[in-house]
Design a protein around this motif. Structure first.
Motif, PDB file in Angstrom:
ATOM      1  N   ASP A  13       0.877  -1.169   0.000  1.00 24.57           N
ATOM      2  CA  ASP A  13       0.000   0.000   0.000  1.00 24.57           C
ATOM      3  C   ASP A  13       0.918   1.224   0.000  1.00 24.57           C
ATOM      4  O   ASP A  13       1.780   1.343   0.881  1.00 24.57           O
ATOM      5  CB  ASP A  13      -0.888   0.000   1.244  1.00 24.57           C
ATOM      6  CG  ASP A  13      -1.752   1.244   1.342  1.00 24.57           C
ATOM      7  OD1 ASP A  13      -1.236   2.293   1.777  1.00 24.57           O
ATOM      8  OD2 ASP A  13      -2.932   1.162   0.985  1.00 24.57           O
ATOM      9  N   PRO A  14       0.775   2.128  -0.967  1.00 24.19           N
ATOM     10  CA  PRO A  14       1.723   3.242  -1.078  1.00 24.19           C
ATOM     11  C   PRO A  14       1.729   4.190   0.110  1.00 24.19           C
ATOM     12  O   PRO A  14       2.746   4.844   0.365  1.00 24.19           O
ATOM     13  CB  PRO A  14       1.281   3.968  -2.359  1.00 24.19           C
ATOM     14  CG  PRO A  14      -0.121   3.516  -2.611  1.00 24.19           C
ATOM     15  CD  PRO A  14      -0.220   2.131  -2.054  1.00 24.19           C
ATOM     16  N   VAL A  15       0.628   4.253   0.844  1.00 27.68           N
ATOM     17  CA  VAL A  15       0.584   5.130   2.023  1.00 27.68           C
ATOM     18  C   VAL A  15       1.290   4.459   3.205  1.00 27.68           C
ATOM     19  O   VAL A  15       2.151   5.061   3.854  1.00 27.68           O
ATOM     20  CB  VAL A  15      -0.870   5.481   2.389  1.00 27.68           C
ATOM     21  CG1 VAL A  15      -0.906   6.293   3.677  1.00 27.68           C
ATOM     22  CG2 VAL A  15      -1.524   6.247   1.240  1.00 27.68           C
ATOM     23  N   GLU A  16       0.938   3.207   3.473  1.00 25.08           N
ATOM     24  CA  GLU A  16       1.523   2.505   4.617  1.00 25.08           C
ATOM     25  C   GLU A  16       3.009   2.200   4.411  1.00 25.08           C
ATOM     26  O   GLU A  16       3.754   2.041   5.375  1.00 25.08           O
ATOM     27  CB  GLU A  16       0.755   1.210   4.888  1.00 25.08           C
ATOM     28  CG  GLU A  16      -0.661   1.449   5.386  1.00 25.08           C
ATOM     29  CD  GLU A  16      -1.341   0.190   5.845  1.00 25.08           C
ATOM     30  OE1 GLU A  16      -0.901  -0.906   5.455  1.00 25.08           O
ATOM     31  OE2 GLU A  16      -2.308   0.306   6.607  1.00 25.08           O
ATOM     32  N   PHE A  17       3.428   2.100   3.153  1.00 25.86           N
ATOM     33  CA  PHE A  17       4.825   1.794   2.854  1.00 25.86           C
ATOM     34  C   PHE A  17       5.481   2.955   2.112  1.00 25.86           C
ATOM     35  O   PHE A  17       6.198   2.770   1.130  1.00 25.86           O
ATOM     36  CB  PHE A  17       4.919   0.488   2.051  1.00 25.86           C
ATOM     37  CG  PHE A  17       4.485  -0.719   2.838  1.00 25.86           C
ATOM     38  CD1 PHE A  17       5.383  -1.422   3.625  1.00 25.86           C
ATOM     39  CD2 PHE A  17       3.157  -1.130   2.825  1.00 25.86           C
ATOM     40  CE1 PHE A  17       4.979  -2.521   4.370  1.00 25.86           C
ATOM     41  CE2 PHE A  17       2.740  -2.238   3.572  1.00 25.86           C
ATOM     42  CZ  PHE A  17       3.663  -2.923   4.350  1.00 25.86           C
ATOM     43  N   ASP A  18       5.244   4.173   2.646  1.00 24.20           N
ATOM     44  CA  ASP A  18       5.775   5.360   1.986  1.00 24.20           C
ATOM     45  C   ASP A  18       7.289   5.468   2.077  1.00 24.20           C
ATOM     46  O   ASP A  18       7.906   6.285   1.381  1.00 24.20           O
ATOM     47  CB  ASP A  18       5.114   6.626   2.542  1.00 24.20           C
ATOM     48  CG  ASP A  18       5.324   6.803   4.041  1.00 24.20           C
ATOM     49  OD1 ASP A  18       5.897   5.895   4.683  1.00 24.20           O
ATOM     50  OD2 ASP A  18       4.914   7.850   4.573  1.00 24.20           O
ATOM     51  N   TRP A  19       7.921   4.634   2.910  1.00 19.97           N
ATOM     52  CA  TRP A  19       9.387   4.639   3.014  1.00 19.97           C
ATOM     53  C   TRP A  19      10.038   3.991   1.791  1.00 19.97           C
ATOM     54  O   TRP A  19      11.249   4.133   1.577  1.00 19.97           O
ATOM     55  CB  TRP A  19       9.844   3.924   4.288  1.00 19.97           C
ATOM     56  CG  TRP A  19       9.322   2.529   4.447  1.00 19.97           C
ATOM     57  CD1 TRP A  19       8.158   2.159   5.060  1.00 19.97           C
ATOM     58  CD2 TRP A  19       9.929   1.310   3.992  1.00 19.97           C
ATOM     59  NE1 TRP A  19       7.998   0.798   5.017  1.00 19.97           N
ATOM     60  CE2 TRP A  19       9.076   0.250   4.374  1.00 19.97           C
ATOM     61  CE3 TRP A  19      11.113   1.014   3.310  1.00 19.97           C
ATOM     62  CZ2 TRP A  19       9.361  -1.088   4.076  1.00 19.97           C
ATOM     63  CZ3 TRP A  19      11.403  -0.313   3.019  1.00 19.97           C
ATOM     64  CH2 TRP A  19      10.530  -1.348   3.404  1.00 19.97           C
ATOM     65  N   ILE A  20       9.239   3.291   1.003  1.00 21.40           N
ATOM     66  CA  ILE A  20       9.774   2.689  -0.227  1.00 21.40           C
ATOM     67  C   ILE A  20       9.797   3.778  -1.298  1.00 21.40           C
ATOM     68  O   ILE A  20       8.808   4.042  -1.971  1.00 21.40           O
ATOM     69  CB  ILE A  20       8.925   1.483  -0.676  1.00 21.40           C
ATOM     70  CG1 ILE A  20       8.845   0.432   0.444  1.00 21.40           C
ATOM     71  CG2 ILE A  20       9.511   0.869  -1.939  1.00 21.40           C
ATOM     72  CD1 ILE A  20       7.990  -0.782   0.105  1.00 21.40           C
ATOM     73  N   ASP A  21      10.962   4.433  -1.422  1.00 20.47           N
ATOM     74  CA  ASP A  21      11.067   5.585  -2.323  1.00 20.47           C
ATOM     75  C   ASP A  21      11.377   5.142  -3.752  1.00 20.47           C
ATOM     76  O   ASP A  21      11.412   3.949  -4.070  1.00 20.47           O
ATOM     77  CB  ASP A  21      12.121   6.569  -1.804  1.00 20.47           C
ATOM     78  CG  ASP A  21      13.517   5.950  -1.689  1.00 20.47           C
ATOM     79  OD1 ASP A  21      13.788   4.937  -2.367  1.00 20.47           O
ATOM     80  OD2 ASP A  21      14.335   6.490  -0.924  1.00 20.47           O
ATOM     81  N   ASP A  22      11.610   6.118  -4.625  1.00 12.38           N
ATOM     82  CA  ASP A  22      11.811   5.822  -6.043  1.00 12.38           C
ATOM     83  C   ASP A  22      13.034   4.940  -6.285  1.00 12.38           C
ATOM     84  O   ASP A  22      13.054   4.150  -7.229  1.00 12.38           O
ATOM     85  CB  ASP A  22      11.947   7.120  -6.846  1.00 12.38           C
ATOM     86  CG  ASP A  22      10.632   7.889  -6.923  1.00 12.38           C
ATOM     87  OD1 ASP A  22       9.581   7.292  -6.610  1.00 12.38           O
ATOM     88  OD2 ASP A  22      10.657   9.083  -7.271  1.00 12.38           O
ATOM     89  N   ASP A  23      14.058   5.086  -5.462  1.00 12.34           N
ATOM     90  CA  ASP A  23      15.255   4.260  -5.609  1.00 12.34           C
ATOM     91  C   ASP A  23      14.969   2.789  -5.291  1.00 12.34           C
ATOM     92  O   ASP A  23      15.744   1.912  -5.653  1.00 12.34           O
ATOM     93  CB  ASP A  23      16.375   4.758  -4.683  1.00 12.34           C
ATOM     94  CG  ASP A  23      16.943   6.089  -5.146  1.00 12.34           C
ATOM     95  OD1 ASP A  23      16.819   6.390  -6.357  1.00 12.34           O
ATOM     96  OD2 ASP A  23      17.501   6.821  -4.314  1.00 12.34           O
ATOM     97  N   ARG A  28       8.054  -2.114  -4.812  1.00 11.29           N
ATOM     98  CA  ARG A  28       6.721  -1.520  -4.667  1.00 11.29           C
ATOM     99  C   ARG A  28       5.661  -2.495  -5.179  1.00 11.29           C
ATOM    100  O   ARG A  28       5.002  -2.261  -6.205  1.00 11.29           O
ATOM    101  CB  ARG A  28       6.645  -0.197  -5.433  1.00 11.29           C
ATOM    102  CG  ARG A  28       7.224   0.981  -4.672  1.00 11.29           C
ATOM    103  CD  ARG A  28       7.117   2.255  -5.485  1.00 11.29           C
ATOM    104  NE  ARG A  28       7.505   3.420  -4.709  1.00 11.29           N
ATOM    105  CZ  ARG A  28       7.912   4.570  -5.245  1.00 11.29           C
ATOM    106  NH1 ARG A  28       7.969   4.691  -6.569  1.00 11.29           N
ATOM    107  NH2 ARG A  28       8.261   5.575  -4.475  1.00 11.29           N
ATOM    108  N   ARG A  29       5.541  -3.583  -4.469  1.00 18.65           N
ATOM    109  CA  ARG A  29       4.520  -4.591  -4.783  1.00 18.65           C
ATOM    110  C   ARG A  29       4.353  -5.474  -3.553  1.00 18.65           C
ATOM    111  O   ARG A  29       5.091  -5.354  -2.578  1.00 18.65           O
ATOM    112  CB  ARG A  29       4.925  -5.425  -5.996  1.00 18.65           C
ATOM    113  CG  ARG A  29       6.171  -6.277  -5.816  1.00 18.65           C
ATOM    114  CD  ARG A  29       6.438  -7.096  -7.071  1.00 18.65           C
ATOM    115  NE  ARG A  29       7.600  -7.950  -6.971  1.00 18.65           N
ATOM    116  CZ  ARG A  29       7.596  -9.188  -6.469  1.00 18.65           C
ATOM    117  NH1 ARG A  29       6.475  -9.712  -5.983  1.00 18.65           N
ATOM    118  NH2 ARG A  29       8.700  -9.909  -6.432  1.00 18.65           N
TER     119      ARG A  29
END
Length: 275
Positions: A13-23, A28-29
């Motif tokens: 979930d992009p909100v709950e796992f916002d620490w997963i940045d573009d790098d 992101r899955r």
């Protein structure tokens, strides 16, 4: 036989796992038990310890349910609100679940540099030994001095240091991390996970030679009797594949005897987490 003492599972979930940045876009899955099982099937890893990634009780409940459904998940390091007044009741409730082996708090993300020394938090920590629960220490290298003071308040508690305290591998800095690690290791109730190293280096430019001095420090400080293998999958995937990391750790510890390797890769995990 190998026990992987540190990995995560999540429904992305992009909100709950916002620490997963573009790098880190490659992770992101969602990563679920079937994904991990397929990953470890050909590696010799026969069991895993699943570690919390979100600081909510619902995460702990979800991970415990997954452990009950998947034989290769041997234990859970969950999250509980250790500073809450109700923590003793929660510990009583969840410690009755045979899969809960320990708890963790993301101290590295706390804005208060002295969070780990807080009175309410330490009151919760002091209860863990009554339930035979391990506490996983997640910090950054500059938090080691506070972590040493923290551990000294709980001489009868079993502690496991995650990710070798995240030294500044990307900058090739080894001090004062090495000095503080050797000091922490004087506490016999602290073990250390060999995990999370490649992600403290440059994701694309790290080398085994760059990591070796950090391997050497933890081996010298903790010895094979207090070290454990961990993959930090799927986070590690931003810098290496699962079999590659496992092979690198084996190579870094190649000078150990067979019995010492068995301690690091299997026995210490079984004994520390009571798997």
């Amino acid at each position: 036989m190998i026990i992987d003492t540190h990995h995560h599972l999540w429904n992305y979930d992009p909100v709950e796992f916002d620490w997963i940045d573009d790098d880190m876009a490659t992770i992101r899955r969602s990563f679920l038990p079937e994904d991990l099982k397929a990953t470890i099937d050909s590696t010799g890893v026969c069991g895993v310890v699943t570690v919390q990634a979100r600081q909510i009780v619902e995460e702990t409940e979800w991970l415990l349910s997954l452990a009950a459904q998947n034989d290769f998940i041997k234990g859970i390091v969950g999250w509980l609100p250790l500073a809450a007044d109700s923590v003793n009741e929660l510990l009583q409730k969840y410690s009755e679940n045979k899969w809960l082996k320990g708890v963790r708090h993301v101290v590295q993300g706390e804005p208060d540099p002295e969070f780990i020394l807080g009175e309410a938090f330490n009151r919760g920590i002091s209860l863990l030994k009554d339930y035979q629960l391990v506490y996983d220490i997640l910090i950054l290298e500059h938090q080691l001095p506070s972590a040493i003071k923290f551990v000294d308040q709980h001489p009868d508690q079993v502690f496991v240091l995650d990710h070798i305290a995240k030294p500044k591998i990307k900058l090739n800095e080894i001090e004062p991390w090495a000095k503080n690690m050797k000091e922490l290791a004087k506490r016999e109730n602290v073990s250390c996970k060999i995990s999370g190293m490649v992600t403290e280096a440059d994701f694309k430019k790290w080398t085994p030679e760059q990591l070796q001095p950090y391997f050497d420090v933890v081996l010298d400080a903790f010895g094979p009797s207090r070290l454990m293998y961990g993959s930090d999958w799927p986070v590690c995937l931003v810098a290496t594949k699962y079999p590659g990391w496992l092979q690198l750790v084996k190579q870094a510890l190649s000078a150990l005897s067979d019995s010492e390797k068995e301690q690091v890769f299997y026995k210490n995990a079984v004994e520390t987490y009571q798997l």
